[in-house]
Write a protein that holds these residues in place. Structure first.
Motif, PDB file in Angstrom:
ATOM      1  N   PRO A 171       0.889  -1.087  -0.073  1.00  0.00           N
ATOM      2  CA  PRO A 171       0.138   0.005   0.007  1.00  0.00           C
ATOM      3  C   PRO A 171       0.841   1.114   0.103  1.00  0.00           C
ATOM      4  O   PRO A 171       2.008   1.124   0.232  1.00  0.00           O
ATOM      5  N   SER A 172      -0.112   2.511  -0.340  1.00  0.00           N
ATOM      6  CA  SER A 172       0.855   3.489  -0.378  1.00  0.00           C
ATOM      7  C   SER A 172       1.459   3.938   1.137  1.00  0.00           C
ATOM      8  O   SER A 172       0.988   3.733   2.226  1.00  0.00           O
ATOM      9  N   GLY A 173       2.679   4.413   1.034  1.00  0.00           N
ATOM     10  CA  GLY A 173       3.564   4.658   2.116  1.00  0.00           C
ATOM     11  C   GLY A 173       4.086   3.755   3.220  1.00  0.00           C
ATOM     12  O   GLY A 173       4.722   3.693   4.000  1.00  0.00           O
ATOM     13  N   SER A 174       4.205   2.624   2.157  1.00  0.00           N
ATOM     14  CA  SER A 174       4.734   1.045   2.880  1.00  0.00           C
ATOM     15  C   SER A 174       6.228   1.101   2.619  1.00  0.00           C
ATOM     16  O   SER A 174       6.859   0.147   3.214  1.00  0.00           O
ATOM     17  N   GLY A 175       7.020   2.158   2.162  1.00  0.00           N
ATOM     18  CA  GLY A 175       8.322   2.047   2.038  1.00  0.00           C
ATOM     19  C   GLY A 175       9.038   1.532   0.782  1.00  0.00           C
ATOM     20  O   GLY A 175      10.222   1.407   0.858  1.00  0.00           O
ATOM     21  N   LYS A 176       8.121   1.314  -0.330  1.00  0.00           N
ATOM     22  CA  LYS A 176       8.684   1.037  -1.607  1.00  0.00           C
ATOM     23  C   LYS A 176       9.533   1.847  -2.039  1.00  0.00           C
ATOM     24  O   LYS A 176      10.761   1.526  -2.494  1.00  0.00           O
ATOM     25  N   SER A 177       9.372   3.286  -2.401  1.00  0.00           N
ATOM     26  CA  SER A 177      10.158   4.399  -2.614  1.00  0.00           C
ATOM     27  C   SER A 177      11.538   4.410  -1.877  1.00  0.00           C
ATOM     28  O   SER A 177      12.409   4.722  -2.381  1.00  0.00           O
ATOM     29  N   SER A 178      11.331   4.497  -0.712  1.00  0.00           N
ATOM     30  CA  SER A 178      12.501   4.366   0.355  1.00  0.00           C
ATOM     31  C   SER A 178      13.550   3.295   0.095  1.00  0.00           C
ATOM     32  O   SER A 178      14.669   3.470   0.020  1.00  0.00           O
ATOM     33  N   LEU A 179      12.890   2.280  -0.515  1.00  0.00           N
ATOM     34  CA  LEU A 179      13.886   0.962  -0.788  1.00  0.00           C
ATOM     35  C   LEU A 179      14.772   1.520  -1.771  1.00  0.00           C
ATOM     36  O   LEU A 179      16.033   1.145  -1.839  1.00  0.00           O
ATOM     37  N   ASP A 183      10.046   2.499 -10.430  1.00  0.00           N
ATOM     38  CA  ASP A 183       9.101   2.937  -9.496  1.00  0.00           C
ATOM     39  C   ASP A 183       7.834   3.457 -10.307  1.00  0.00           C
ATOM     40  O   ASP A 183       7.665   4.504 -10.844  1.00  0.00           O
ATOM     41  N   GLU A 184       6.782   2.509 -10.004  1.00  0.00           N
ATOM     42  CA  GLU A 184       5.600   2.883 -10.846  1.00  0.00           C
ATOM     43  C   GLU A 184       5.538   3.397 -12.238  1.00  0.00           C
ATOM     44  O   GLU A 184       5.067   4.035 -12.562  1.00  0.00           O
ATOM     45  N   PRO A 185       6.270   2.346 -13.206  1.00  0.00           N
ATOM     46  CA  PRO A 185       6.681   2.807 -14.590  1.00  0.00           C
ATOM     47  C   PRO A 185       5.412   3.052 -15.445  1.00  0.00           C
ATOM     48  O   PRO A 185       5.120   3.815 -16.411  1.00  0.00           O
ATOM     49  N   THR A 230       5.560  -1.254  -7.808  1.00  0.00           N
ATOM     50  CA  THR A 230       4.107  -1.129  -8.357  1.00  0.00           C
ATOM     51  C   THR A 230       3.012  -1.385  -7.445  1.00  0.00           C
ATOM     52  O   THR A 230       3.187  -1.824  -6.444  1.00  0.00           O
ATOM     53  N   HIS A 231       1.978  -0.743  -7.830  1.00  0.00           N
ATOM     54  CA  HIS A 231       0.571  -0.791  -7.122  1.00  0.00           C
ATOM     55  C   HIS A 231      -0.195  -1.795  -7.849  1.00  0.00           C
ATOM     56  O   HIS A 231      -1.166  -2.233  -7.505  1.00  0.00           O
ATOM     57  N   ARG A 232       0.332  -2.104  -9.060  1.00  0.00           N
ATOM     58  CA  ARG A 232      -0.893  -2.576  -9.984  1.00  0.00           C
ATOM     59  C   ARG A 232      -0.299  -4.048 -10.173  1.00  0.00           C
ATOM     60  O   ARG A 232       0.838  -4.376 -10.566  1.00  0.00           O
TER      61      ARG A 232
HETATM   62  N1  LIG Z   1      11.530  12.538   2.382  1.00  0.00           N
HETATM   63  C1  LIG Z   1      10.688  12.151   3.263  1.00  0.00           C
HETATM   64  N2  LIG Z   1      11.044  12.714   4.421  1.00  0.00           N
HETATM   65  C2  LIG Z   1      10.027  12.346   5.262  1.00  0.00           C
HETATM   66  N3  LIG Z   1       9.237  11.037   5.261  1.00  0.00           N
HETATM   67  C3  LIG Z   1       9.267  10.476   4.235  1.00  0.00           C
HETATM   68  C4  LIG Z   1       9.850  11.304   2.904  1.00  0.00           C
HETATM   69  N4  LIG Z   1       9.737  10.266   1.873  1.00  0.00           N
HETATM   70  C5  LIG Z   1       8.793   9.437   2.335  1.00  0.00           C
HETATM   71  N5  LIG Z   1       8.578   9.250   3.502  1.00  0.00           N
HETATM   72  C6  LIG Z   1       7.767   8.694   4.392  1.00  0.00           C
HETATM   73  O1  LIG Z   1       8.216   7.405   4.473  1.00  0.00           O
HETATM   74  C7  LIG Z   1       7.044   6.438   4.326  1.00  0.00           C
HETATM   75  C8  LIG Z   1       7.364   5.362   3.155  1.00  0.00           C
HETATM   76  O2  LIG Z   1       7.279   6.307   2.183  1.00  0.00           O
HETATM   77  P1  LIG Z   1       7.561   5.870   0.710  1.00  0.00           P
HETATM   78  O3  LIG Z   1       7.394   6.885  -0.258  1.00  0.00           O
HETATM   79  O4  LIG Z   1       8.509   4.893   0.662  1.00  0.00           O
HETATM   80  O5  LIG Z   1       6.366   4.873   0.269  1.00  0.00           O
HETATM   81  P2  LIG Z   1       6.039   4.205  -0.795  1.00  0.00           P
HETATM   82  O6  LIG Z   1       5.181   2.668  -0.411  1.00  0.00           O
HETATM   83  O7  LIG Z   1       6.758   4.197  -1.875  1.00  0.00           O
HETATM   84  O8  LIG Z   1       4.401   4.978  -1.127  1.00  0.00           O
HETATM   85  P3  LIG Z   1       3.586   5.135  -2.543  1.00  0.00           P
HETATM   86  O9  LIG Z   1       3.137   3.907  -2.888  1.00  0.00           O
HETATM   87  O10 LIG Z   1       2.676   6.087  -2.193  1.00  0.00           O
HETATM   88  O11 LIG Z   1       4.781   5.795  -3.384  1.00  0.00           O
HETATM   89  C9  LIG Z   1       5.821   7.125   4.474  1.00  0.00           C
HETATM   90  O12 LIG Z   1       5.249   7.117   5.615  1.00  0.00           O
HETATM   91  C10 LIG Z   1       6.118   8.475   3.966  1.00  0.00           C
HETATM   92  O13 LIG Z   1       5.324   9.340   4.419  1.00  0.00           O
END
Ligand SMILES: Nc1ncnc2c1ncn2[C@@H]1O[C@H](COP(=O)(O)OP(=O)(O)OP(=O)(O)O)[C@@H](O)[C@H]1O
Length: 579
Positions: free
Chosen positions: A373-381, A500-502, A531-533
């Motif tokens: 789900p959104s905000g689960s940390g995928k982009s952070s990886l 990331d979500e291409p 991806t979400h999809r």
């Molecule tokens: N630059 C940032 N500074 C502080 N918190 C952040 C930052 N980027 C993301 N977060 C937080 O870190 C958590 C993980 O975010 P991330 O973008 O990795 O999620 P995601 O799974 O990629 O979400 P989405 O599918 O919506 O892109 C979220 O709670 C978000 O609010």
């Protein structure tokens, strides 16, 4: 004071040029002073000789006058030349100095910068530092030299006159500038801060003009912009008023000195202790000396704003790099596995980790999809993989060595990435593509565009690849922008591809076609697909499901599709709150 010393230290490499510029400036002003004094003496001496019916040698003074005029002109020219050379050399070092320190901070350490703030740093602040020498340091040092020489000469004729000159020069050259500094310091500092605020508001206003039209019919944002502009104009007007007052003050000090010199000298001429022609000489000499004093109030006025700019620049470059490069980086292997070992990461100030206990191996030829789900940390990886952030706790390794052993830029050369918010440049389609692979042939460009499903769109444009796409791709649709970004990612021949979500913004048919082409193009490479999809995930080697920063399930597609179906009955809506 600390900022001033640091600014001076930055100028040190140009100290030789700067010293020469100051000397030439002092020389040109002294030649001007000598020219005025000699002219005064010469005209009076000629008049007195004429009145007395005596003859005098006018060749020698005339020759001096010509020589001083020549030195003044050549000196001014040389001073400008050398002064600007010194400044240009300073600039040539200052901008790279700034960029070298700024680059490692991006993007993580610059996230709190307001839009337009960096532009202000680069334009307003750096510009102010550039002119610190020409507008502040050089006039101040040259004035000290010129006044010292002038005082020495005047003292040789008359101690009282020298004392008067010392007093008025101190008043005009130090007292008045200090007063100007005191009156204008707050406004000068405010101008620096307000220019930055105005730029931020302006950039936001232009970027968000459509949203403002829709959500801000009362034009509150416009009112804030006007208020910031009015504030800036008010401060600049105040500074201009103070500068005018200071200019008049220096003029008054110069004229007062002239009168006092005449008042002291006249009785001496009458009692014969001072030759008649020497008095106009001294009067014009002191008057001309104030040419060196004239720029000082403005220099003092400029000082607080310049130091405020220096402080802003230093505060930015002093930020620690989020992921510092090693002193002796290892060469990055051409290929290798990227390994996350129990990796975690918490954004500064965040209450909970964005990534926690992640174990993952992205080996050559392996395809991993990360869903959640959104905000689960995928982009952070992906940010961890790119070394925009450093894992803490845990670690990442590439090719058998910790990623910290490599230079981050060199490691990124092994990756091709489509970010979630991919940046398109205000340039043509071709220029945007070639950023990823400057040497790409027309056939390679065409193949990448075809895979990303954007080729037919490009061909339909009258200008084809030369089509200008506007700022942030404003002249193309969201889906076209996404596919253009994807084509750019596919154009780069890197062993690891991170997407990331291409297919965000693409219709279902196009999405399937594009994903098939992407899978085909990245067959031999390592692929990490966020991806979400739930489309074409059956072609993956492993699917990882994340929730709240953790891996909650993982496995081959057949197994995971069942699992996801349980976790999220409407699999296509994984991004929803309920996931
Ligand atoms: N630059 C940032 N500074 C502080 N918190 C952040 C930052 N980027 C993301 N977060 C937080 O870190 C958590 C993980 O975010 P991330 O973008 O990795 O999620 P995601 O799974 O990629 O979400 P989405 O599918 O919506 O892109 C979220 O709670 C978000 O609010």
């Amino acid at each position: 004071m600390k900022d001033a010393l640091r600014l001076l230290a930055l100028m040190r490499p140009q100290a030789g040029w700067m010293a020469l510029a100051v000397l030439l400036s002092a020389l040109a002003t002294l030649a001007h002073v000598a020219l005025m004094a000699t002219s005064g003496w010469f005209i009076t001496a000629m008049a007195l000789a004429g009145a007395a019916g005596a003859s005098m040698n006018y060749f020698t003074p005339a020759a001096y006058i010509r020589a001083f005029a020549l030195v003044r002109t050549v000196g001014r020219y040389a001073e400008r030349l050398v002064g600007h050379e010194a400044t240009l050399k300073f600039v040539a070092n200052l901008r790279p100095w700034f960029f070298v320190r700024l680059t490692p901070l991006a993007p993580a350490a610059l996230e709190d910068q307001r839009s337009g703030d960096l532009l202000t740093h680069l334009k307003g602040d750096i510009d102010r530092l550039e002119f610190a020498f020409l507008r502040i340091l050089s006039p101040a040092l040259a004035a000290v030299l010129v006044l010292a020489a002038g005082l020495f000469v005047v003292a040789a004729y008359d101690g009282a006159m020298a004392l008067v000159l010392l007093g008025t020069a101190l008043l005009g050259g130090l007292g008045l500038p200090l007063l100007v500094h005191r009156l204008g310091a707050a406004a000068s500092r405010r101008v620096t801060a307000r220019s930055a605020d105005l730029n931020v508001l302006l950039v936001d206003h232009l970027d968000g003009r459509a949203e403002l039209d829709i959500y801000d019919p009362g034009r509150r944002h416009r009112a804030a912009l006007d208020a910031a502009s009015d504030g800036l104009i008010a401060d600049e007007s105040r500074l201009a008023g103070i500068a005018g007052f200071a200019g008049a003050g220096v003029g008054l000090a110069a004229q007062t000195t002239l009168l006092l010199v005449l008042a002291i000298g006249a009785p001496r001429v009458l009692d014969g202790s001072l030759p008649g022609a020497d008095l106009p000489m001294l009067a014009l000499l002191v008057l001309a000396l104030f040419d060196a004093v004239a720029p000082l109030p403005l220099a003092f006025q400029t000082l607080p704003g310049t130091l405020a700019s220096a402080r802003r620049i230093f505060a930015l470059v002093d930020r620690p790099a989020p992921v510092p490069d090693p002193a002796a980086p290892k060469p990055v292997p051409a290929e290798g596995a990227l390994v996350f070992a129990h990796a975690g990461f918490t954004y500064p100030g965040a209450a909970a980790p964005a990534v926690e206990h992640v174990d993952l191996t992205l080996a050559p030829g392996r395809r991993i999809a990360i869903i959640g789900p959104s905000g689960s940390g995928k982009s952070s990886l992906i940010a961890l993989a790119l070394r925009f952030r450093a894992a803490e706790p845990g670690a990442l390794a590439y090719g058998g060595a910790p990623v910290e052993a490599y230079e981050a830029d060199a490691l990124r050369q092994r990756m091709s990435v489509l970010a979630q918010q991919d940046h398109l440049f205000s340039a043509t389609i071709r220029e945007n593509l070639l950023i990823a692979a400057p040497q790409a042939s027309p056939a390679e460009i065409e193949a990448a565009c075809a895979r990303a499903g954007i080729l037919s769109f490009i061909k339909a444009q009258p200008d084809g690849l030369e089509t200008f796409i506007g700022a942030h791709g404003a002249k193309i649709s969201g889906g076209e922008a996404r596919r253009l970004g994807l084509a750019r990612t596919l154009l780069k021949e890197a062993p690891m591809v991170l997407l990331d979500e291409p297919t965000e913004g693409l219709d279902a048919d196009t999405e399937r076609r594009v994903l098939d082409a992407v899978l085909e193009a990245t067959r031999a490479r390592a692929l990490l697909l966020v991806t979400h999809r739930m489309v074409r995930l059956e072609a993956m080697d492993e699917i990882i499901l994340m929730e709240a920063g953790r891996i909650v399930a993982r496995g081959p597609p057949a197994e995971m599709m069942r699992h996801v179906a349980v976790v999220e009955p409407e699999a296509d809506r994984l991004g929803g709150e309920s996931a």
